[in-house]
Write a protein that holds these residues in place. Sequence first.
Motif, PDB file in Angstrom:
ATOM      1  N   ASN A 131      35.999   4.115  -6.613  1.00  0.00           N
ATOM      2  CA  ASN A 131      36.876   3.630  -7.500  1.00  0.00           C
ATOM      3  C   ASN A 131      36.840   4.154  -8.878  1.00  0.00           C
ATOM      4  OD1 ASN A 131      38.871   1.474  -7.948  1.00  0.00           O
ATOM      5  ND2 ASN A 131      37.589   0.294  -9.222  1.00  0.00           N
ATOM      6  N   GLY A 132      35.432   4.582  -9.446  1.00  0.00           N
ATOM      7  CA  GLY A 132      35.245   5.118 -10.608  1.00  0.00           C
ATOM      8  C   GLY A 132      36.090   6.563 -10.687  1.00  0.00           C
ATOM      9  N   LEU A 156      29.123  11.973  -9.059  1.00  0.00           N
ATOM     10  CA  LEU A 156      29.638  10.897  -8.521  1.00  0.00           C
ATOM     11  C   LEU A 156      30.079  11.100  -7.084  1.00  0.00           C
ATOM     12  CD1 LEU A 156      32.230   9.579 -11.196  1.00  0.00           C
ATOM     13  CD2 LEU A 156      30.438   8.533 -10.487  1.00  0.00           C
ATOM     14  N   PHE A 157      30.533  12.352  -6.650  1.00  0.00           N
ATOM     15  CA  PHE A 157      30.721  12.739  -5.434  1.00  0.00           C
ATOM     16  C   PHE A 157      29.350  12.365  -4.515  1.00  0.00           C
ATOM     17  CE2 PHE A 157      34.568  15.455  -6.894  1.00  0.00           C
ATOM     18  CZ  PHE A 157      35.340  14.608  -6.280  1.00  0.00           C
ATOM     19  N   ILE A 210      37.135  16.865  -0.597  1.00  0.00           N
ATOM     20  CA  ILE A 210      37.391  16.932  -1.956  1.00  0.00           C
ATOM     21  C   ILE A 210      36.333  17.456  -3.053  1.00  0.00           C
ATOM     22  CG2 ILE A 210      38.200  15.499  -4.107  1.00  0.00           C
ATOM     23  CD1 ILE A 210      39.335  13.464  -1.885  1.00  0.00           C
ATOM     24  N   LYS A 211      35.014  17.141  -2.611  1.00  0.00           N
ATOM     25  CA  LYS A 211      34.012  17.602  -3.426  1.00  0.00           C
ATOM     26  C   LYS A 211      33.725  19.027  -3.107  1.00  0.00           C
ATOM     27  CE  LYS A 211      28.915  17.541  -3.689  1.00  0.00           C
ATOM     28  NZ  LYS A 211      28.803  18.960  -3.946  1.00  0.00           N
ATOM     29  N   ALA A 218      26.084  10.037  -0.597  1.00  0.00           N
ATOM     30  CA  ALA A 218      24.716   9.449  -0.173  1.00  0.00           C
ATOM     31  C   ALA A 218      24.640   8.093   0.106  1.00  0.00           C
ATOM     32  CB  ALA A 218      23.785   9.869  -1.348  1.00  0.00           C
ATOM     33  N   LYS A 219      25.506   7.378  -0.780  1.00  0.00           N
ATOM     34  CA  LYS A 219      25.533   5.882  -0.597  1.00  0.00           C
ATOM     35  C   LYS A 219      26.188   5.686   0.987  1.00  0.00           C
ATOM     36  CE  LYS A 219      23.522   4.137  -3.976  1.00  0.00           C
ATOM     37  NZ  LYS A 219      22.317   3.312  -3.822  1.00  0.00           N
ATOM     38  N   MET A 220      27.094   6.409   1.400  1.00  0.00           N
ATOM     39  CA  MET A 220      27.590   6.411   2.600  1.00  0.00           C
ATOM     40  C   MET A 220      26.653   6.688   3.722  1.00  0.00           C
ATOM     41  SD  MET A 220      31.589   7.638   2.200  1.00  0.00           S
ATOM     42  CE  MET A 220      31.862   8.306   0.703  1.00  0.00           C
TER      43      MET A 220
END
Length: 137
Positions: A65-66, A30-31, A115-116, A36-38
Amino acid sequence: MTNQGIAQYQRVSTQTSVMDADPHRLIQLLFNGALAKMAVARGAIERKNFEEKNRALNSAIDIVNGLRESLNLDAGDLAGNLDNLYEYMIFRLFEANAKNDVARIDEVHGLLSQIKEAWDAIREQAIATQPMQQVAR
């Protein structure tokens, strides 16, 4: 390899990673996905491809959000602090989307990267505390 072939390979690779992942690894995925989307959104803003930017930021928001929803808020102050931080990140990504602002994307990218890194650092400890059937996957 064509763009379509690359996209298909990435989907299969992602599906395989998710099916084989332990709970700690799922959060890592998820991280990675949000980061990647950013990056995609940032590039789309620079290219003035606002449709792609919108899709990428909406995906990043959904992933953050997830992450937020996966928190166990009964676990103490850390979970509560992360909840507040994820909420802030979501707000900043909404702002970045509305204003086509790469600085806000960079801010959230930096926060989530920290955080990752902390999450990655506790991998061995997390695996050691999981039931054997989850680790054996």
